[in-house]
Write a protein that holds these residues in place. Structure first.
Motif, PDB file in Angstrom:
ATOM      1  N   ALA A   1     -35.203   8.873  74.902  1.00 30.59           N
ATOM      2  CA  ALA A   1     -33.882   8.210  74.337  1.00 30.59           C
ATOM      3  C   ALA A   1     -32.770   8.779  74.689  1.00 30.59           C
ATOM      4  CB  ALA A   1     -34.053   8.613  72.739  1.00 30.59           C
ATOM      5  N   PHE A   2     -31.791   7.830  74.647  1.00 27.21           N
ATOM      6  CA  PHE A   2     -30.241   8.633  75.168  1.00 27.21           C
ATOM      7  C   PHE A   2     -29.853   9.688  74.207  1.00 27.21           C
ATOM      8  CE2 PHE A   2     -25.846   8.529  75.757  1.00 27.21           C
ATOM      9  CZ  PHE A   2     -25.854   8.290  77.056  1.00 27.21           C
ATOM     10  N   THR A   3     -29.561  10.912  74.640  1.00 29.34           N
ATOM     11  CA  THR A   3     -29.791  12.016  73.799  1.00 29.34           C
ATOM     12  C   THR A   3     -28.458  12.826  73.995  1.00 29.34           C
ATOM     13  OG1 THR A   3     -32.088  12.360  74.237  1.00 29.34           O
ATOM     14  CG2 THR A   3     -30.691  14.469  73.575  1.00 29.34           C
ATOM     15  N   PHE A   4     -27.817  13.042  72.680  1.00 34.26           N
ATOM     16  CA  PHE A   4     -26.600  13.834  72.348  1.00 34.26           C
ATOM     17  C   PHE A   4     -27.158  15.220  71.718  1.00 34.26           C
ATOM     18  CE2 PHE A   4     -24.836   9.598  72.105  1.00 34.26           C
ATOM     19  CZ  PHE A   4     -23.890   9.759  73.087  1.00 34.26           C
ATOM     20  N   ASP A   5     -26.985  16.442  72.708  1.00 27.95           N
ATOM     21  CA  ASP A   5     -27.427  17.442  71.994  1.00 27.95           C
ATOM     22  C   ASP A   5     -25.981  18.464  71.795  1.00 27.95           C
ATOM     23  OD1 ASP A   5     -28.739  19.810  71.197  1.00 27.95           O
ATOM     24  OD2 ASP A   5     -29.765  20.241  73.148  1.00 27.95           O
ATOM     25  N   PHE A   6     -25.708  18.508  70.404  1.00 31.18           N
ATOM     26  CA  PHE A   6     -24.451  19.248  70.163  1.00 31.18           C
ATOM     27  C   PHE A   6     -24.759  20.665  69.967  1.00 31.18           C
ATOM     28  CE2 PHE A   6     -23.541  15.006  69.263  1.00 31.18           C
ATOM     29  CZ  PHE A   6     -22.341  14.632  69.650  1.00 31.18           C
ATOM     30  N   GLN A   7     -24.143  21.922  70.599  1.00 35.48           N
ATOM     31  CA  GLN A   7     -24.224  23.096  70.358  1.00 35.48           C
ATOM     32  C   GLN A   7     -23.195  23.903  69.742  1.00 35.48           C
ATOM     33  OE1 GLN A   7     -27.311  24.721  70.333  1.00 35.48           O
ATOM     34  NE2 GLN A   7     -28.323  22.501  70.615  1.00 35.48           N
ATOM     35  N   LYS A   8     -23.105  24.583  68.877  1.00 33.51           N
ATOM     36  CA  LYS A   8     -21.992  25.302  68.572  1.00 33.51           C
ATOM     37  C   LYS A   8     -22.080  26.768  69.183  1.00 33.51           C
ATOM     38  CE  LYS A   8     -19.023  26.585  64.462  1.00 33.51           C
ATOM     39  NZ  LYS A   8     -18.831  26.472  63.187  1.00 33.51           N
ATOM     40  N   THR A   9     -21.063  26.826  69.873  1.00 28.29           N
ATOM     41  CA  THR A   9     -20.833  28.366  70.678  1.00 28.29           C
ATOM     42  C   THR A   9     -19.861  29.132  69.985  1.00 28.29           C
ATOM     43  OG1 THR A   9     -19.618  27.635  72.517  1.00 28.29           O
ATOM     44  CG2 THR A   9     -21.927  27.145  72.488  1.00 28.29           C
ATOM     45  N   ARG A  10     -19.556  30.523  70.496  1.00 27.19           N
ATOM     46  CA  ARG A  10     -18.384  31.184  70.234  1.00 27.19           C
ATOM     47  C   ARG A  10     -16.870  30.602  70.939  1.00 27.19           C
ATOM     48  NH1 ARG A  10     -18.150  36.699  73.662  1.00 27.19           N
ATOM     49  NH2 ARG A  10     -18.849  35.376  75.716  1.00 27.19           N
ATOM     50  N   TRP A  11     -17.369  29.536  71.851  1.00 24.38           N
ATOM     51  CA  TRP A  11     -16.106  28.925  72.422  1.00 24.38           C
ATOM     52  C   TRP A  11     -15.695  27.409  71.734  1.00 24.38           C
ATOM     53  CZ3 TRP A  11     -20.081  30.969  75.256  1.00 24.38           C
ATOM     54  CH2 TRP A  11     -19.757  32.217  75.901  1.00 24.38           C
ATOM     55  N   GLY A  12     -16.748  27.195  70.670  1.00 29.22           N
ATOM     56  CA  GLY A  12     -16.204  25.678  70.220  1.00 29.22           C
ATOM     57  C   GLY A  12     -17.727  24.847  70.443  1.00 29.22           C
ATOM     58  N   TRP A  13     -17.601  23.772  69.845  1.00 25.44           N
ATOM     59  CA  TRP A  13     -18.780  22.817  70.156  1.00 25.44           C
ATOM     60  C   TRP A  13     -18.888  22.433  71.573  1.00 25.44           C
ATOM     61  CZ3 TRP A  13     -22.446  21.791  66.811  1.00 25.44           C
ATOM     62  CH2 TRP A  13     -22.257  22.156  65.266  1.00 25.44           C
ATOM     63  N   PHE A  14     -20.296  22.339  71.952  1.00 26.49           N
ATOM     64  CA  PHE A  14     -20.471  21.598  73.377  1.00 26.49           C
ATOM     65  C   PHE A  14     -21.719  20.480  73.112  1.00 26.49           C
ATOM     66  CE2 PHE A  14     -18.453  25.696  74.653  1.00 26.49           C
ATOM     67  CZ  PHE A  14     -18.250  25.194  76.070  1.00 26.49           C
TER      68      PHE A  14
END
Length: 184
Positions: free
Chosen positions: A171-184
């Motif tokens: 599938a077309f994939t969006f993988d959002f990850q929260k880090t100490r620098w903000g969301w990626f």
């Protein structure tokens, strides 16, 4: 009719080939500031509806594009430890360079004149019946005629970037990850 497209990205090339296809007597020229093999960005996403419109406008080009793209109906979203699937979207992705190569070859086959390494800062010296400004996001032609076109540009604080991988996904994939620098 003498037609000049300023900008040899997907929009300028596709317009040029459609105009040449509509009337082979048109003198169609594309002026591109970069070399033929250069591109900035790595992918283009098209909806199924857009691909249908391409098929209607030029079946030959659409078939070649369709042979080169990946198709997904689902979107996977991963965020905050959760995963969600949304189905029934229907869209495809194709490498930008591959898309440009297909459009360039089709233009050349139809007799469109492609001129590379020609940076057009101003349309004043161009001798054409119709000039198409397809010179991208920071269009100097659009800026020159801003009072006439009255573009509506709304800048926001949110940053967005597309990242790619050779990993294949179902599938077309969006993988959002929260880090100490903000969301990626």
């Amino acid at each position: 009719m003498r037609i000049t497209c300023i900008g040899g990205g997907p929009a300028g090339l596709y317009f040029a080939l459609l105009m040449k296809k509509a009337d082979p007597a048109h003198q169609v020229q594309v002026l591109e500031r970069n070399r033929a093999g250069d591109t900035f960005g790595w992918g283009v996403v098209l909806s199924d509806q857009t691909v249908d419109a391409l098929r209607e406008a030029d079946p030959e080009t659409a078939a070649e594009i369709a042979d080169a793209f990946n198709h997904w109906d689902d979107i996977d979203v991963h965020i905050d430890g959760r995963s969600m699937v949304s189905s029934g979207h229907g869209f495809c992705g194709i490498g930008r360079k591959k898309l440009l190569n297909i459009l360039q070859a089709r233009c050349e086959a139809l007799g469109v004149e492609l001129v590379y390494e020609t940076d057009v800062a101003d349309d004043a010296g161009i001798d054409a019946d119709l000039i198409i400004a397809a010179d991208g996001l920071n269009s100097r032609i659009r800026q020159k005629y801003a009072a006439t076109y009255q573009p509506d540009i709304d800048l926001r604080a949110c940053r967005f970037v597309w990242l790619g991988t050779t990993q294949l996904f179902d599938a077309f994939t969006f993988d959002f990850q929260k880090t100490r620098w903000g969301w990626f």
